[in-house]
Scaffold this motif. Structure first.
Motif, PDB file in Angstrom:
ATOM      1  N   HIS A  59      -1.617 -37.199 -14.400  1.00 19.42           N
ATOM      2  CA  HIS A  59      -2.458 -36.038 -14.696  1.00 19.42           C
ATOM      3  C   HIS A  59      -3.322 -36.283 -15.934  1.00 19.42           C
ATOM      4  O   HIS A  59      -2.811 -36.461 -17.032  1.00 19.42           O
ATOM      5  CB  HIS A  59      -1.590 -34.802 -14.946  1.00 19.42           C
ATOM      6  CG  HIS A  59      -1.048 -34.190 -13.696  1.00 19.42           C
ATOM      7  ND1 HIS A  59      -1.813 -33.437 -12.843  1.00 19.42           N
ATOM      8  CD2 HIS A  59       0.194 -34.212 -13.158  1.00 19.42           C
ATOM      9  CE1 HIS A  59      -1.080 -33.016 -11.828  1.00 19.42           C
ATOM     10  NE2 HIS A  59       0.145 -33.477 -11.992  1.00 19.42           N
ATOM     11  N   GLU A  64      -7.825 -32.165 -11.205  1.00 20.90           N
ATOM     12  CA  GLU A  64      -6.995 -30.977 -10.996  1.00 20.90           C
ATOM     13  C   GLU A  64      -7.771 -29.723 -11.401  1.00 20.90           C
ATOM     14  O   GLU A  64      -7.970 -29.446 -12.584  1.00 20.90           O
ATOM     15  CB  GLU A  64      -5.696 -31.082 -11.811  1.00 20.90           C
ATOM     16  CG  GLU A  64      -4.907 -32.351 -11.539  1.00 20.90           C
ATOM     17  CD  GLU A  64      -5.256 -33.491 -12.486  1.00 20.90           C
ATOM     18  OE1 GLU A  64      -4.427 -34.400 -12.659  1.00 20.90           O
ATOM     19  OE2 GLU A  64      -6.376 -33.489 -13.046  1.00 20.90           O
ATOM     20  N   SER A 430       4.589 -29.509 -14.046  1.00 23.02           N
ATOM     21  CA  SER A 430       3.330 -30.217 -14.220  1.00 23.02           C
ATOM     22  C   SER A 430       2.527 -29.661 -15.404  1.00 23.02           C
ATOM     23  O   SER A 430       2.511 -28.444 -15.612  1.00 23.02           O
ATOM     24  CB  SER A 430       2.512 -30.079 -12.932  1.00 23.02           C
ATOM     25  OG  SER A 430       1.316 -30.754 -13.028  1.00 23.02           O
ATOM     26  N   PRO A 431       1.869 -30.539 -16.190  1.00 22.30           N
ATOM     27  CA  PRO A 431       1.703 -31.981 -16.018  1.00 22.30           C
ATOM     28  C   PRO A 431       2.721 -32.805 -16.795  1.00 22.30           C
ATOM     29  O   PRO A 431       2.400 -33.898 -17.269  1.00 22.30           O
ATOM     30  CB  PRO A 431       0.308 -32.199 -16.596  1.00 22.30           C
ATOM     31  CG  PRO A 431       0.260 -31.234 -17.754  1.00 22.30           C
ATOM     32  CD  PRO A 431       1.047 -30.025 -17.306  1.00 22.30           C
TER      33      PRO A 431
END
Length: 491
Positions: A59, A64, A430-431
């Motif tokens: 990430h 994203e 996440s991340p």
């Protein structure tokens, strides 16, 4: 049953990327410290850090879309994207340091270059992707991002997705070629091996069952799941890096900083293929836009994965719900996590997230046919015989107290530590894995204030941009980007 008590400097609970990163750092900073790692499973890094339990994206906020929200006036908020990108640069720098020092001799065993692409469908989606790219390239961190809405160029960049499309479709995609795919399971195991070679003790099939304050730190109760014997360990510092299992242990510690936290587990399913014809026609990680009410972790994406030297494609995730906090957890995990101090938090989250509940119910009810139909938004022609369903790892989203709303649902990671710095727990999803280095650097500063100043020169050798902004120093950004790309064999 009699118990014995050992004395160690550090206990790390869980053997995933968080514990492995912290342990590797401490091994270099304080080689004389006695470090103990306890893992409940019979093999390390098999829960959230396992390559098939997460997306392995690396990430960096390049593709994203949930990290770059757009307001009603068309302004893209880049604050979170910029922060995450800088944090991933920290990870790349630290891994490069470990390559240089021989700890990670073969970078391609855990990291490979894979372009990161954002995908918007229809005129609204196209306009957002174009607007996002126009604003992001003004930031040096994202200066290399390209955009196209030309069908021929899209088919050139992503043949599997666009070669079979009919005429008249409107799509926008942006691409950054310096993206990566990361196998955090392989990386964790290499870091743990380094620690063990330097004297750390790694114990699998050992479950931490309790944590109690002691005069000089913590008494950790550990159960050997093979012999069924229980023993106690006295530790000056404890890190709870047990993924979804961190919340129950944080609650057992009883530290006031942990009060009010809850966890909302979300499960997932991916589709995977190793068909060489399909894999060869898609070399990228492509993230689309989330459905209304969908959690950030459920954004649809079609990813190239490199695991054990083999290339795969993975599509998903299809979200679902299970009360388990770990893939190999128990159905009682969620109900047993409810406490008087976090019940208002959980009720507040439930009140404000009915759309999420509706979304999860619809996902649970979806048939296999419907799941393959969802893939058609990315791949025009899908043969179900080419794909297999795999169960993703559990993700436990943070629920925390909010004075106005009672509780809020977080979509990130949260480091919770005691006032004296003797214990810390990492909650959330996440991340996380991609930003493990930055998170652990923050932990070192918070939990080891007396040692941190003395460690700082060594930490700056590990992470040269520590304390500096790459977005504000283009010369340093170029220098370190070229260094990490070369060292990690990404060019």
């Amino acid at each position: 049953m009699p118990s014995t008590q050992e004395k160690v400097d550090v206990v790390l609970i869980g053997s995933g990327i968080m514990s492995a990163t912290l342990g590797a750092m401490l091994t270099e900073l304080q080689p004389e410290w006695d470090i103990r790692v306890y893992e409940k499973l019979d093999y390390v890094a098999k829960e959230s850090s396992d390559p098939w339990n997460n997306a392995g994206t690396g990430h960096a906020a390049l593709c994203e879309l949930n990290y770059t929200p757009e307001d009603a006036n068309g302004h893209i908020d880049l604050k979170k994207a910029s922060q995450i990108n800088e944090q991933f640069h920290h990870s790349r720098q630290y891994w490069s340091h470990l390559v240089d020092t021989g700890v990670l001799p073969e970078p391609k065993n855990f990291i490979n270059q894979v372009p990161h692409i954002s995908y918007g469908r229809g005129e609204k989606g196209r306009d957002y992707i174009r607007n996002r790219r126009e604003q992001m390239v003004r930031n040096p961190l994202f200066a290399e991002m390209e955009y196209t809405d030309d069908p021929a160029t899209q088919a050139e960049w992503l043949p599997l997705m666009f070669e079979g499309r009919g005429p008249g479709q409107v799509n926008g995609i942006s691409r950054t070629q310096i993206g990566t795919d990361v196998d955090f399971g392989s990386l964790s195991r290499q870091l743990l091996r380094y620690m063990a070679d330097k004297g750390a003790t790694i114990r699998t099939s050992h479950q931490v069952t309790d944590l109690d304050r002691s005069s000089d730190g913590w008494t950790v109760t550990v159960r050997d799941l093979l012999s069924r014997e229980t023993h106690k360990v006295s530790a000056k510092f404890v890190f709870i890096g047990a993924g979804g299992g961190a919340l129950p242990l944080l609650q057992k510690s009883g530290i006031p900083e942990g009060r009010g936290y809850g966890g909302f587990p979300v499960s997932g399913i991916f589709l995977r293929t190793a068909n060489p014809e399909l894999v060869s026609r898609h070399q990228a990680k492509v993230y689309g836009q989330a459905s209304f009410g969908a959690p950030a972790m459920s954004v649809p994406h079609l990813d190239t994965r490199v695991v054990d030297g083999n290339d795969y494609l993975m599509f998903g995730p299809y979200a679902g719900f299970s009360p388990k906090f770990l893939k190999r957890g128990r159905f009682t995990d969620l109900p047993f996590s409810v406490r008087g101090n976090n019940l208002p938090t959980m009720l507040g989250v439930a009140k404000d997230n009915t759309d999420l509940v509706t979304y999860l119910l619809s996902e649970l009810a979806a048939s296999k046919k419907a799941r393959f139909a969802a893939m058609n938004e990315f791949i025009p022609e899908v043969d179900p015989a080419d794909w297999e369903f795999i169960q993703a790892g559990q993700r436990v989203q943070v629920m925390k107290h909010d004075a106005k709303r009672g509780g809020v649902l977080g979509f990130g990671t949260e480091l919770v530590s005691s006032a004296d710095g003797s214990i810390a727990a990492l909650l959330g999803a996440s991340p996380g894995a991609s930003t493990a280095v930055a998170i652990m650097l923050g932990l070192l500063k918070t939990c080891f204030p007396r040692q941190y100043d003395g460690w700082e020169p060594a930490l700056k050798d590990m992470v040269p941009s520590l304390g500096r902004s790459l977005a504000d120093d283009e010369t340093l950004l170029t220098e370190l980007s070229e260094y990490t790309a070369r060292t990690l064999q990404l060019i």
